[in-house]
Design a protein around this motif. Structure first.
Motif, mmCIF file in Angstrom:
data_model
loop_
_atom_site.group_PDB
_atom_site.id
_atom_site.type_symbol
_atom_site.label_atom_id
_atom_site.label_comp_id
_atom_site.label_asym_id
_atom_site.label_seq_id
_atom_site.Cartn_x
_atom_site.Cartn_y
_atom_site.Cartn_z
ATOM 1 N N HIS A 48 13.002 22.421 22.462
ATOM 2 C CA HIS A 48 12.570 21.078 22.838
ATOM 3 C C HIS A 48 11.048 20.993 22.962
ATOM 4 O O HIS A 48 10.459 19.941 22.690
ATOM 5 N N GLY A 49 10.409 22.098 23.357
ATOM 6 C CA GLY A 49 8.956 22.106 23.429
ATOM 7 C C GLY A 49 8.327 21.975 22.057
ATOM 8 O O GLY A 49 7.390 21.188 21.855
ATOM 9 N N ARG A 50 8.832 22.737 21.083
ATOM 10 C CA ARG A 50 8.283 22.676 19.727
ATOM 11 C C ARG A 50 8.484 21.284 19.134
ATOM 12 O O ARG A 50 7.584 20.736 18.485
ATOM 13 N N ALA A 51 9.654 20.705 19.374
ATOM 14 C CA ALA A 51 9.919 19.368 18.859
ATOM 15 C C ALA A 51 8.999 18.336 19.501
ATOM 16 O O ALA A 51 8.500 17.416 18.832
ATOM 17 N N ALA A 52 8.751 18.481 20.804
ATOM 18 C CA ALA A 52 7.897 17.524 21.514
ATOM 19 C C ALA A 52 6.460 17.561 21.002
ATOM 20 O O ALA A 52 5.769 16.535 21.000
ATOM 21 N N LEU A 53 5.993 18.723 20.559
ATOM 22 C CA LEU A 53 4.619 18.850 20.075
ATOM 23 C C LEU A 53 4.347 17.957 18.867
ATOM 24 O O LEU A 53 3.207 17.573 18.626
ATOM 25 N N SER A 54 5.390 17.637 18.109
ATOM 26 C CA SER A 54 5.190 16.803 16.916
ATOM 27 C C SER A 54 5.954 15.494 16.982
ATOM 28 O O SER A 54 6.138 14.824 15.960
ATOM 29 N N ARG A 284 0.498 14.840 26.577
ATOM 30 C CA ARG A 284 1.267 13.869 25.802
ATOM 31 C C ARG A 284 1.712 12.758 26.746
ATOM 32 O O ARG A 284 2.050 13.032 27.900
ATOM 33 N N ILE A 285 1.712 11.508 26.257
ATOM 34 C CA ILE A 285 2.124 10.360 27.051
ATOM 35 C C ILE A 285 3.249 9.635 26.307
ATOM 36 O O ILE A 285 3.131 9.355 25.112
ATOM 37 N N HIS A 304 4.360 17.562 29.659
ATOM 38 C CA HIS A 304 3.630 18.823 29.569
ATOM 39 C C HIS A 304 4.534 19.863 28.919
ATOM 40 O O HIS A 304 5.619 20.143 29.425
ATOM 41 N N ILE A 305 4.093 20.431 27.797
ATOM 42 C CA ILE A 305 4.877 21.454 27.109
ATOM 43 C C ILE A 305 4.296 22.811 27.463
ATOM 44 O O ILE A 305 3.138 23.106 27.133
ATOM 45 N N GLY A 336 -0.128 25.321 18.776
ATOM 46 C CA GLY A 336 0.488 24.017 18.670
ATOM 47 C C GLY A 336 1.413 23.943 17.463
ATOM 48 O O GLY A 336 1.773 24.953 16.852
ATOM 49 N N HIS A 337 1.776 22.707 17.110
ATOM 50 C CA HIS A 337 2.712 22.484 16.006
ATOM 51 C C HIS A 337 2.555 21.051 15.525
ATOM 52 O O HIS A 337 2.297 20.141 16.305
#
Length: 392
Positions: A48-54, A284-285, A304-305, A336-337
């Motif tokens: 879920h963190g990797r997905a949230a980054l993009s 991220r917002i 926050h990731i 990041g990603h």
């Protein structure tokens, strides 16, 4: 809800991984009041963190936050504070100046700096490796790359250090604002010199960079240079410091790397995963009401990731708490990603590879001189040592 103190304790700074594991057992996403007074959510799972980054529903622009934030204090005019199409335009312009060829051309000079720094301490038998090697190497490199005179490095160090501390108090905000004004004034002066007398440096290249008829605006130019100064040395200091500590605490891996220097590139990738220089990704917002792993994220919330937590997720990495320099398929997200993947990643890798190869070759008996190294406690997204006493 997790209190802000969760991220501000000395215990978390020294070793966040037990707390990450405890949170991960309860779920991949947790509510946290951070920044203080704002609704936030901490993502501690890799998937879920990797997905949230993009995720395009998560904005980098703090003007979308429910908590009023001064953009100048969060690099609002840089790649860290804008979304497409502004981000696309800015990244294209900066990439024209920050090229792979320019980065690779630095290799002989980085090696020269690393050797000179170790020459200065080789006969001493002991040193603080942060102060004598891990810090000066990247700041010399980034200042020379940008075109900052050697005499101004100490001032740059003080200003950028203040700018990495979050504005969690009136005092911290004041220090940050003072540092931002001083750094901007300095950069305006040096940019004026480059306009009159261009040189073969990144300042001149950024001034000349254009996409069609577009140039970097003044605020974008100042913010971008400040960001490169900060990201170009603070994170690499931590890569070297955190990596050396991990290596010296894992003697089997240290012996392996000494015997097989061909593993240096893979070792740097594992150091980036095992104890990353950036504990959490930049802000991220939420642009709309959404869900992450079934957790409702209201519009305007901060997300926050935790990169460090993601890297120790057993669902993504086998034996994640083990330092393994031969780890296959190391899918870390330290840089990041997606569209916000770090432009400076090639430079960080280059410096890390040279730093570790040179240390192992020049100081083969290197060992820790303390059982309790000193970690910075600031609540910043970066995580690193303030001192690392060693013997050799």
């Amino acid at each position: 809800m997790l209190p802000p103190s969760f991220l501000l304790s000395p215990e978390f700074a020294a070793d966040p991984y037990p707390l990450h594991a405890e949170l991960r057992e309860r779920g991949p996403v947790h509510a946290i009041e951070f920044p203080p007074g704002a609704r936030g959510f901490l993502v501690v799972g890799y998937e879920h963190g990797r997905a949230a980054l993009s995720d395009p529903r998560l904005s980098k622009d703090t003007r979308h936050s429910e908590l009023p934030v001064r953009g100048e204090l969060f690099f609002g005019d840089t790649l860290l504070g804008v979304d497409p199409p502004d981000h696309t335009r800015l990244r294209a312009l900066v990439a024209k100046a920050f090229t792979a060829r320019r980065t690779e051309s630095l290799r002989p000079r980085v090696q020269e700096i690393a050797d000179a720094l170790l020459d200065a301490i080789a006969g001493d038998g002991e040193a603080d490796l942060i102060e004598s090697f891990a810090f000066p190497l990247p700041i010399i490199v980034i200042c020379e790359l940008i075109g900052v005179p050697a005499a101004d490095r100490d001032a740059i160090r003080a200003w950028t250090a203040a700018l990495t501390v979050p504005s969690l108090s009136a005092e911290a905000t004041a220090r940050r604002r003072t540092a931002a004004k001083a750094l901007n004034a300095y950069l305006r002066d040096i940019l004026a010199e480059r306009r009159l007398e261009p040189q073969d440096d990144l300042l001149t290249a950024l001034l000349a960079a254009r996409e069609g008829d577009a140039l970097l605006a003044e605020a974008e130019l100042l913010g971008t240079i400040a960001l490169i100064l900060i990201a170009g040395h603070e994170t690499t200091v931590n890569l070297i410091g955190n990596g050396v500590l991990a290596l010296l605490r894992n003697r089997d891996q240290r012996a392996l790397l000494a015997a097989r220097p061909d593993l240096i590139p893979a070792a740097v990738e594992e150091f980036l995963r095992y104890d990353p220089p950036v504990e959490r990704a930049t802000q991220r917002i939420a642009l709309e009401d959404l869900e992450i792993a079934g957790t409702p994220i209201p519009r305007g919330s901060w997300v926050h990731i935790s990169l460090a937590a993601a890297h120790h997720d057993p669902a993504a990495f086998a034996n994640p708490s083990r330092l393994d320099l031969t780890r296959p398929d190391n899918r870390h997200i330290a840089f990041g990603h997606g569209i916000h993947h770090c432009l400076g990643a090639p430079l960080a890798r280059l410096e890390g590879q040279i730093a570790f190869e040179t240390l192992l070759r020049r100081l083969p008996t290197l060992e820790l001189a303390t059982d309790d190294p000193t970690w910075a406690v600031s609540g910043s997204i970066v995580r690193g040592l303030t001192a690392l006493p060693v013997r050799f």
